[in-house]
Design a protein around this motif. Sequence first.
Motif, PDB file in Angstrom:
ATOM      1  N   PRO A 104     -16.206 132.324  41.352  1.00 32.77           N
ATOM      2  CA  PRO A 104     -15.011 132.951  40.772  1.00 32.77           C
ATOM      3  C   PRO A 104     -13.830 131.978  40.778  1.00 32.77           C
ATOM      4  O   PRO A 104     -13.634 131.224  41.734  1.00 32.77           O
ATOM      5  CB  PRO A 104     -14.753 134.141  41.704  1.00 32.77           C
ATOM      6  CG  PRO A 104     -16.011 134.340  42.485  1.00 32.77           C
ATOM      7  CD  PRO A 104     -16.657 133.002  42.582  1.00 32.77           C
ATOM      8  N   LYS A 105     -13.038 132.004  39.724  1.00 34.76           N
ATOM      9  CA  LYS A 105     -11.864 131.140  39.669  1.00 34.76           C
ATOM     10  C   LYS A 105     -10.859 131.481  40.757  1.00 34.76           C
ATOM     11  O   LYS A 105     -10.068 130.634  41.172  1.00 34.76           O
ATOM     12  CB  LYS A 105     -11.202 131.246  38.293  1.00 34.76           C
ATOM     13  CG  LYS A 105     -12.024 130.635  37.163  1.00 34.76           C
ATOM     14  CD  LYS A 105     -11.269 130.705  35.840  1.00 34.76           C
ATOM     15  CE  LYS A 105     -12.078 130.051  34.712  1.00 34.76           C
ATOM     16  NZ  LYS A 105     -11.361 130.124  33.414  1.00 34.76           N
ATOM     17  N   SER A 106     -10.894 132.714  41.233  1.00 32.39           N
ATOM     18  CA  SER A 106      -9.899 133.151  42.218  1.00 32.39           C
ATOM     19  C   SER A 106     -10.010 132.427  43.550  1.00 32.39           C
ATOM     20  O   SER A 106      -9.048 132.398  44.320  1.00 32.39           O
ATOM     21  CB  SER A 106     -10.036 134.663  42.456  1.00 32.39           C
ATOM     22  OG  SER A 106     -11.349 134.980  42.903  1.00 32.39           O
ATOM     23  N   ILE A 107     -11.174 131.832  43.866  1.00 33.14           N
ATOM     24  CA  ILE A 107     -11.311 131.132  45.148  1.00 33.14           C
ATOM     25  C   ILE A 107     -10.874 129.675  45.037  1.00 33.14           C
ATOM     26  O   ILE A 107     -10.823 128.966  46.037  1.00 33.14           O
ATOM     27  CB  ILE A 107     -12.751 131.205  45.690  1.00 33.14           C
ATOM     28  CG1 ILE A 107     -13.702 130.326  44.856  1.00 33.14           C
ATOM     29  CG2 ILE A 107     -13.233 132.635  45.763  1.00 33.14           C
ATOM     30  CD1 ILE A 107     -15.068 130.132  45.485  1.00 33.14           C
ATOM     31  N   MET A 108     -10.561 129.214  43.823  1.00 35.69           N
ATOM     32  CA  MET A 108     -10.220 127.807  43.594  1.00 35.69           C
ATOM     33  C   MET A 108      -8.703 127.622  43.490  1.00 35.69           C
ATOM     34  O   MET A 108      -7.940 128.556  43.674  1.00 35.69           O
ATOM     35  CB  MET A 108     -10.897 127.314  42.319  1.00 35.69           C
ATOM     36  CG  MET A 108     -12.407 127.515  42.286  1.00 35.69           C
ATOM     37  SD  MET A 108     -13.110 126.911  40.729  1.00 35.69           S
ATOM     38  CE  MET A 108     -14.741 127.645  40.773  1.00 35.69           C
ATOM     39  N   GLY A 109      -8.303 126.380  43.192  1.00 38.26           N
ATOM     40  CA  GLY A 109      -6.900 126.095  42.924  1.00 38.26           C
ATOM     41  C   GLY A 109      -6.189 125.302  43.989  1.00 38.26           C
ATOM     42  O   GLY A 109      -4.998 125.010  43.852  1.00 38.26           O
ATOM     43  N   THR A 165     -21.024 149.346  48.073  1.00 35.34           N
ATOM     44  CA  THR A 165     -20.176 148.207  47.735  1.00 35.34           C
ATOM     45  C   THR A 165     -18.746 148.492  48.181  1.00 35.34           C
ATOM     46  O   THR A 165     -18.225 149.591  47.957  1.00 35.34           O
ATOM     47  CB  THR A 165     -20.203 147.939  46.219  1.00 35.34           C
ATOM     48  OG1 THR A 165     -21.535 147.592  45.828  1.00 35.34           O
ATOM     49  CG2 THR A 165     -19.266 146.795  45.842  1.00 35.34           C
ATOM     50  N   VAL A 166     -18.149 147.515  48.818  1.00 33.42           N
ATOM     51  CA  VAL A 166     -16.758 147.632  49.265  1.00 33.42           C
ATOM     52  C   VAL A 166     -15.898 146.680  48.432  1.00 33.42           C
ATOM     53  O   VAL A 166     -16.231 145.497  48.285  1.00 33.42           O
ATOM     54  CB  VAL A 166     -16.630 147.293  50.767  1.00 33.42           C
ATOM     55  CG1 VAL A 166     -15.164 147.292  51.189  1.00 33.42           C
ATOM     56  CG2 VAL A 166     -17.428 148.287  51.603  1.00 33.42           C
ATOM     57  N   VAL A 167     -14.830 147.197  47.872  1.00 34.16           N
ATOM     58  CA  VAL A 167     -13.898 146.404  47.078  1.00 34.16           C
ATOM     59  C   VAL A 167     -12.518 146.527  47.716  1.00 34.16           C
ATOM     60  O   VAL A 167     -11.979 147.630  47.834  1.00 34.16           O
ATOM     61  CB  VAL A 167     -13.848 146.876  45.615  1.00 34.16           C
ATOM     62  CG1 VAL A 167     -12.897 146.000  44.809  1.00 34.16           C
ATOM     63  CG2 VAL A 167     -15.242 146.870  44.993  1.00 34.16           C
ATOM     64  N   PHE A 189      -5.617 139.060  45.695  1.00 37.45           N
ATOM     65  CA  PHE A 189      -7.007 138.591  45.719  1.00 37.45           C
ATOM     66  C   PHE A 189      -7.895 139.793  45.975  1.00 37.45           C
ATOM     67  O   PHE A 189      -7.570 140.657  46.800  1.00 37.45           O
ATOM     68  CB  PHE A 189      -7.188 137.554  46.833  1.00 37.45           C
ATOM     69  CG  PHE A 189      -8.539 136.887  46.849  1.00 37.45           C
ATOM     70  CD1 PHE A 189      -8.738 135.673  46.208  1.00 37.45           C
ATOM     71  CD2 PHE A 189      -9.614 137.471  47.501  1.00 37.45           C
ATOM     72  CE1 PHE A 189      -9.982 135.055  46.232  1.00 37.45           C
ATOM     73  CE2 PHE A 189     -10.861 136.866  47.524  1.00 37.45           C
ATOM     74  CZ  PHE A 189     -11.048 135.647  46.881  1.00 37.45           C
ATOM     75  N   THR A 190      -9.029 139.856  45.279  1.00 37.34           N
ATOM     76  CA  THR A 190      -9.953 140.975  45.440  1.00 37.34           C
ATOM     77  C   THR A 190     -11.267 140.500  46.026  1.00 37.34           C
ATOM     78  O   THR A 190     -11.910 139.593  45.499  1.00 37.34           O
ATOM     79  CB  THR A 190     -10.212 141.673  44.097  1.00 37.34           C
ATOM     80  OG1 THR A 190      -8.977 142.207  43.595  1.00 37.34           O
ATOM     81  CG2 THR A 190     -11.209 142.821  44.263  1.00 37.34           C
ATOM     82  N   TRP A 243     -18.691 133.641  48.257  1.00 39.07           N
ATOM     83  CA  TRP A 243     -17.265 133.419  48.009  1.00 39.07           C
ATOM     84  C   TRP A 243     -16.399 134.544  48.580  1.00 39.07           C
ATOM     85  O   TRP A 243     -15.179 134.429  48.622  1.00 39.07           O
ATOM     86  CB  TRP A 243     -17.018 133.292  46.507  1.00 39.07           C
ATOM     87  CG  TRP A 243     -17.715 134.367  45.721  1.00 39.07           C
ATOM     88  CD1 TRP A 243     -17.339 135.660  45.544  1.00 39.07           C
ATOM     89  CD2 TRP A 243     -18.961 134.229  45.025  1.00 39.07           C
ATOM     90  NE1 TRP A 243     -18.248 136.343  44.785  1.00 39.07           N
ATOM     91  CE2 TRP A 243     -19.260 135.482  44.442  1.00 39.07           C
ATOM     92  CE3 TRP A 243     -19.843 133.166  44.827  1.00 39.07           C
ATOM     93  CZ2 TRP A 243     -20.410 135.698  43.687  1.00 39.07           C
ATOM     94  CZ3 TRP A 243     -20.993 133.389  44.075  1.00 39.07           C
ATOM     95  CH2 TRP A 243     -21.263 134.640  43.511  1.00 39.07           C
ATOM     96  N   ALA A 244     -17.027 135.630  49.027  1.00 42.40           N
ATOM     97  CA  ALA A 244     -16.274 136.761  49.579  1.00 42.40           C
ATOM     98  C   ALA A 244     -16.224 136.739  51.099  1.00 42.40           C
ATOM     99  O   ALA A 244     -15.744 137.694  51.710  1.00 42.40           O
ATOM    100  CB  ALA A 244     -16.875 138.085  49.101  1.00 42.40           C
ATOM    101  N   ASP A 245     -16.708 135.669  51.730  1.00 38.26           N
ATOM    102  CA  ASP A 245     -16.743 135.609  53.188  1.00 38.26           C
ATOM    103  C   ASP A 245     -15.343 135.565  53.784  1.00 38.26           C
ATOM    104  O   ASP A 245     -15.140 135.947  54.932  1.00 38.26           O
ATOM    105  CB  ASP A 245     -17.548 134.392  53.645  1.00 38.26           C
ATOM    106  CG  ASP A 245     -17.821 134.378  55.123  1.00 38.26           C
ATOM    107  OD1 ASP A 245     -18.366 135.379  55.634  1.00 38.26           O
ATOM    108  OD2 ASP A 245     -17.482 133.380  55.785  1.00 38.26           O
TER     109      ASP A 245
END
Length: 556
Positions: A546-551, A70-72, A116-117, A98-100
């Motif tokens: 994830p909420k992080s991709i929205m807004g 896994t890469v973070v 952003f992670t 969502w990580a693309d």
Amino acid sequence: MTVVPPSRRPVLLVAVLCSLAFLLLAEGKVHHHTWDIEYRYKSPDCFEKLAVTINGEFPGPTIRATQGDTVVVTVNNHLETENTGIHWHGIRQRGSPWADGTVGVTQCPILPGETFTYRFVVDRAGTYFYHAHYGMQRVAGLDGMIVVSVPDGVAEPFAYDEEHTVLLMDWWHKSVYEQAVGLAQDPLVFVGEPQSLLINGRGSFNCGASAALPTLFTAVPGKTYRLQIGSLTSLSALNFEIEGHTMTVVEADGYYVSPVVVKSLFVYSGETYSVLVKADQDPSRNYWAASHVVGRERKTPSAVAVLRYHAGNDPRTPPPTAPPAGPVWNDTAARVQQSRSFVALPGGHVEPPPAKSDRTLLLLNTQNRIGDRVKWAINGVSLKFPATPYLVSMKRGLKGAYDQRPPADTYDYKNYNITSPAAANGTVASAAYRLALGSVVDVVLQNTAALNKKSETHPWHLHGHDFWVLGYGDGKFDPEEDAARFNVRDPVMKNTVALHPMGWTAIRFRADNPGVWLFHCHIEAHVYMGMGVVFEEGVDKVGRLPKSIMGCGRST
């Protein structure tokens, strides 16, 4: 119900804990990276200008992991006035669409000052990339390589002593903003040819005789080296060679191929290859490595580096010969021949393709005037990314966030003249193809002449999938005749493929990865001008976003 006696419970607990530990190990390691993205003054070709850097580096650091790891990556956007997003090119993002990293498709942009992670699993060994995927930001840098090794105990079908990465790029002195504004205005001002080519971030533009030559790597006589070569050019198709040495191609885009020996390798933007090079030449001298523009009239100097033999040679001493001139720039036949030469390595290394497809898309690539602007279009539709990412709007049922009318599956191929397309035609839209989850899809890309009457090479990249390359052809694709000649016996699998001038390229893939995925020309100016399509498959199967991709964009 079976009751475990108290005396056996500690033993059982230890067994359970051991099993859990084994499972955790089997899932691979977790690699954490923290990146500060910011502009820095850099001089990769002796001309100082701003480049987008990662922790001050240009190009960025190589990510190394093992299949199943896994890469973070935690991204801190310090660009001050510029959004960003990072695509993990060739990583299929199974279970993590969502990580693309494709802004407008899978996430909102990372705003200046935001963090952003990205978290994803590298599920295939091979050679891959990461790069900016916001506007034309890749032109300014923010890129690097990803090398995924096979697990311990797994043998690859070839042997070598050491490995080295070779990242090929092109480089402009104009800023991203200057280029983007020129493409969007009337009359169009094209980006022009790059000022230089780069090998591992080094090139030459009026550097002078005193400039040090970059070292490709240092070779020990008799050893075999694996070079993991990738191109992240923004425009140029390239040819790479090492003076006096042949290269044996053994991997393409993460898949083993039947070995092909080449004097030089044609590489298109978004492609990766592994080649084996044996240090079997005179060790008392150094040798040139060179990258040349092909497919476009050669107005950019070739990039050079030095292959140094470990025999007391001074790495600063240039080879005694002139740098290789490279092949003629417009020999399309040689490039098509090399594309056709790559087939899957036998022995079960590559999954065979399904015998037939459930759906066929014939995608006509054209350059048109739409309204008062020059655009690229696919079947008459020039892609415009919506304000709300497709993944968000489709998952949440926001039908007003993108165009609902689906694009056409085909065009009037029987009557269409690919040598003289209509100059003014088409529309700008944010439509998407909806694919049945699990279906097998054929895509035939058809090239044409542009408004200047020339036909270019278009490297097409598919996010979230790998595909089988079924064939290449000259002229106009005829479904009744050409489909019968598809290679379904041993086609190579890739994620990026060249569409050659005035020809066609056919691929097949399984729409088995729930999400929304971009398929586009990997030339920055072309996708910016609309040369791409969007595929949706099984978005209802995607987990909680994830909420992080929205807004951004619409919320209702």
